[in-house]
Scaffold this active site. Structure first.
Site, PDB file in Angstrom:
ATOM      1  N   PRO A   1       8.597 -30.192   4.744  1.00 18.59           N
ATOM      2  CA  PRO A   1       8.562 -29.003   3.615  1.00 18.59           C
ATOM      3  C   PRO A   1       8.262 -27.805   4.271  1.00 18.59           C
ATOM      4  CG  PRO A   1       6.437 -30.224   3.859  1.00 18.59           C
ATOM      5  CD  PRO A   1       7.412 -30.846   4.642  1.00 18.59           C
TER       6      PRO A   1
ATOM      7  N   ALA B   1       8.100 -23.593   3.079  1.00 21.69           N
ATOM      8  CA  ALA B   1       8.389 -22.904   2.064  1.00 21.69           C
ATOM      9  C   ALA B   1       9.635 -21.713   2.339  1.00 21.69           C
ATOM     10  CB  ALA B   1       6.843 -22.086   1.951  1.00 21.69           C
TER      11      ALA B   1
ATOM     12  N   CYS C   1      -1.366 -26.375   4.818  1.00 13.11           N
ATOM     13  CA  CYS C   1      -0.603 -25.198   4.737  1.00 13.11           C
ATOM     14  C   CYS C   1      -2.040 -24.018   5.092  1.00 13.11           C
ATOM     15  CB  CYS C   1      -0.128 -24.723   3.373  1.00 13.11           C
ATOM     16  SG  CYS C   1       0.539 -23.117   3.274  1.00 13.11           S
TER      17      CYS C   1
ATOM     18  N   LYS D   1       0.072 -34.370   4.709  1.00 18.05           N
ATOM     19  CA  LYS D   1       0.472 -33.945   5.860  1.00 18.05           C
ATOM     20  C   LYS D   1      -1.109 -32.871   6.093  1.00 18.05           C
ATOM     21  CE  LYS D   1       3.325 -30.785   8.258  1.00 18.05           C
ATOM     22  NZ  LYS D   1       4.510 -29.868   8.266  1.00 18.05           N
TER      23      LYS D   1
ATOM     24  N   GLY E   1       5.105 -30.279  14.786  1.00 14.65           N
ATOM     25  CA  GLY E   1       4.416 -28.930  15.693  1.00 14.65           C
ATOM     26  C   GLY E   1       5.220 -29.057  17.139  1.00 14.65           C
ATOM     27  N   ASP E   2       6.048 -27.950  17.541  1.00 21.01           N
ATOM     28  CA  ASP E   2       6.589 -27.989  18.568  1.00 21.01           C
ATOM     29  C   ASP E   2       7.635 -28.567  19.078  1.00 21.01           C
ATOM     30  OD1 ASP E   2       4.881 -25.670  18.765  1.00 21.01           O
ATOM     31  OD2 ASP E   2       3.851 -26.508  20.486  1.00 21.01           O
TER      32      ASP E   2
ATOM     33  N   ALA F   1      10.391 -28.716  11.839  1.00 22.17           N
ATOM     34  CA  ALA F   1      10.360 -27.717  10.832  1.00 22.17           C
ATOM     35  C   ALA F   1      10.878 -26.336  11.414  1.00 22.17           C
ATOM     36  CB  ALA F   1       8.595 -27.307  10.620  1.00 22.17           C
TER      37      ALA F   1
END
Length: 327
Positions: A21, A23, A106, A147, A211-212, A234
């Site tokens: 997800p 934004a 977040c 998450k 992440g990464d 992401a």
């Protein structure tokens, strides 16, 4: 095999390459492209539970299924268990989603001020109550996932107690973005923590890594080094839905080919077309400014493209900007 199916509670997915997800990016238009390119599962932009309970029309738009999505998740955020419970019921009333995800990671200040997002990393009891309230409210109709981040900061790594709280509350899967709230999106994600989480959960529910993971190679590395059940892309997918195509091919065949600049921009125009149909031309074109900046990232002359993109307000403007590549 590194590429394999995943079960989230009663939900069966054919693959393990997910879109996070994001934004402002993971709207139904972009998710549609990612599905076309091989994404196994996508999640909506985060939706405010407070706004849902107040019948905010914009939140309803955020939750729409993409035209080609056979399965998808709606992510909600909030810091009050009762409000999250009511919001989850509304999600099921207004959508036919296959999963509800809870945002517990977040790091954006306005989300934290509301007591949501990364705030949950500081209070495992609140996290438990929120997950339990959502799980109870959906009554088994869809699985509930969450998450999280590894903790608030480097001196408060709370992933273990939060994971245990989520499992006890009935979560069907957990995604870890292995950065702290204080890191935001800077520094490196600590994949050692992802591996430790996999070991701690010990198969009780699936664990997904975030992440990464920016390339097929780093996705492979994450799967091998941490043992996560799925990779959630992401920022790496922004302006590059083909990342799913390349990664799936790499994990299953050991090699891949890169798309051409024209292919990449044509994907952007397909996203623009869906957004125009959903929102109207001018709003869609304004939204696509940041997205086309992502699509042209790395292209020859990208800095000049970006200068023109920020002024674009019509489909014709975009066609003129990229005319020499599209012909």
């Amino acid at each position: 095999m590194l590429y394999h199916s995943v079960d989230i509670g009663s939900l069966h997915l054919d693959g393990n390459l997910f879109l996070a997800p994001i934004a402002g990016y993971s709207d139904r238009a972009f998710r549609s492209l990612c599905v076309d390119c091989g994404a196994s599962f996508c999640t909506t932009e985060m939706v405010s539970a407070e706004a849902l309970t107040r019948n905010n029309l914009k939140t309803r738009e955020l939750m729409k299924r993409a035209p080609n999505e056979t399965k998808y998740a709606v992510q909600i955020f909030g810091g009050n268990a009762d409000v999250m419970s009511r919001a989850a019921k509304i999600v099921l009333e207004q959508t036919d989603c296959d999963c509800i995800d809870i945002n517990g990671g977040c790091p954006v200040p306005k989300i934290i001020k509301s007591g949501a997002g990364s705030c949950l990393t500081r209070d495992s009891e609140l996290l438990y109550s929120i997950v339990k309230a959502v799980v109870d409210s959906v009554e088994g109709k869809v699985p509930v996932t969450i998450k999280i981040r590894s903790g608030w900061d480097s001196t408060h790594l709370t992933w273990k107690e939060n994971a245990e709280a989520a499992i006890k509350a009935g979560a069907s899967a957990i995604t870890l973005h292995a950065r702290t709230r204080s890191q935001g999106y800077a520094g490196k994600a600590d994949w050692n923590i992802q591996k430790e989480l996999v070991d701690f959960v010990d198969g009780r529910i699936p664990v997904f890594g975030s992440g990464d993971a920016f390339t097929p190679e780093t996705a492979e590395q994450m799967l091998k080094e941490t043992g996560v059940d799925a990779v959630m892309f992401a920022r790496g997918a922004m302006g590059d839905p083909f990342l799913f195509t390349r990664t799936k091919k790499y994990l299953t065949e050991g090699s891949y080919e890169k798309e051409t600049p024209k292919d990449r921009l044509l994907a952007g125009f397909k996203e623009l077309e869906i957004n125009v149909a959903d929102k109207g031309e001018r709003p869609a074109c304004l939204l696509m400014r940041k997205k086309f900046c992502a699509y042209c990232s790395g292209l020859k002359g990208s800095s000049e493209f970006r200068k023109k993109i920020v002024e674009a307000s019509s489909v014709e403007d975009y066609r003129n900007i990229f005319y020499n590549i599209l012909i």
